[in-house]
Design a protein around this motif. Structure first.
Motif, short mmCIF file in Angstrom:
data_model
loop_
_atom_site.label_atom_id
_atom_site.label_comp_id
_atom_site.label_asym_id
_atom_site.label_seq_id
_atom_site.Cartn_x
_atom_site.Cartn_y
_atom_site.Cartn_z
N VAL A 104 0.84 -1.20 0.00
CA VAL A 104 0.00 0.00 0.00
C VAL A 104 0.87 1.25 0.00
N VAL A 105 1.90 1.26 0.84
CA VAL A 105 2.79 2.42 0.92
C VAL A 105 3.50 2.65 -0.42
N ILE A 106 4.05 1.59 -0.99
CA ILE A 106 4.76 1.72 -2.27
C ILE A 106 3.79 2.12 -3.38
N LYS A 118 -6.61 8.44 -14.87
CA LYS A 118 -7.98 8.93 -14.74
C LYS A 118 -8.98 7.84 -15.10
N GLY A 119 -10.06 7.76 -14.37
CA GLY A 119 -11.15 6.86 -14.69
C GLY A 119 -11.03 5.45 -14.16
N LEU A 120 -10.00 5.15 -13.39
CA LEU A 120 -9.88 3.80 -12.83
C LEU A 120 -10.90 3.62 -11.70
N PRO A 121 -11.48 2.44 -11.59
CA PRO A 121 -12.44 2.18 -10.51
C PRO A 121 -11.70 1.91 -9.19
N GLY A 126 -9.62 -1.13 -4.28
CA GLY A 126 -9.53 -1.13 -2.82
C GLY A 126 -10.16 -2.36 -2.21
N ILE A 127 -11.33 -2.73 -2.70
CA ILE A 127 -12.02 -3.93 -2.19
C ILE A 127 -11.19 -5.16 -2.50
N SER A 128 -10.67 -5.25 -3.70
CA SER A 128 -9.84 -6.39 -4.08
C SER A 128 -8.60 -6.48 -3.20
#
Length: 133
Positions: A104-106, A118-121, A126-128
């Motif tokens: 997560v940090v990297i 732009k436009g990424l879900p 995050g859920i994955s």
């Protein structure tokens, strides 16, 4: 009433998804593709005699696969290590949590450096990510 085959349904869905990203299926004709790829060069090849994109993909995928194999080998060494007093590493889940936190940090640092796409879900990513620990 005309029934459509699974293949035609799949093609219709892929055309809709292509239309969704702003490329009309009519734009995929050979004359229009030459405008997308100036000079009429093969989009599967890199510039001036470079490796084909398929070969680059295989090299990249092989590198990732090799890195995961090496990582697994190192992780196995940690889990199988037994000290002289007989103690061994028992906190495998904690190690996985630390690894996920480091990812997560990297990832956050990379996002800040590159500015993101732009436009990424992001919610789906995050859920994955949250369910992989």
């Amino acid at each position: 009433l005309k029934q459509s085959s699974p293949i035609s349904t799949l093609l219709d869905q892929s055309n809709k998804s292509v239309d969704h990203i702003g490329v009309n299926s009519a734009d995929l004709s050979s004359t229009k593709l030459s405008k997308l790829h100036p000079g009429g060069h093969n989009p599967n090849m890199t510039e001036e005699g470079g490796l084909p994109k398929v070969v680059k993909l295989l090299i990249g995928a092989g590198g990732i696969y090799g890195a995961f194999l090496y990582y697994g080998s190192l992780q196995e060494d940690v889990f199988r290590f037994v000290a002289e007093d007989g103690s061994s590493f028992k906190q495998a889940w904690f190690l996985q949590v630390l690894e996920a936190f480091a990812n997560v940090v990297i990832g956050f640092v990379g996002l800040q450096i590159t500015g993101g796409t732009k436009g990424l879900p992001l919610q789906m990513f995050g859920i994955s990510g949250a369910t992989q620990v």
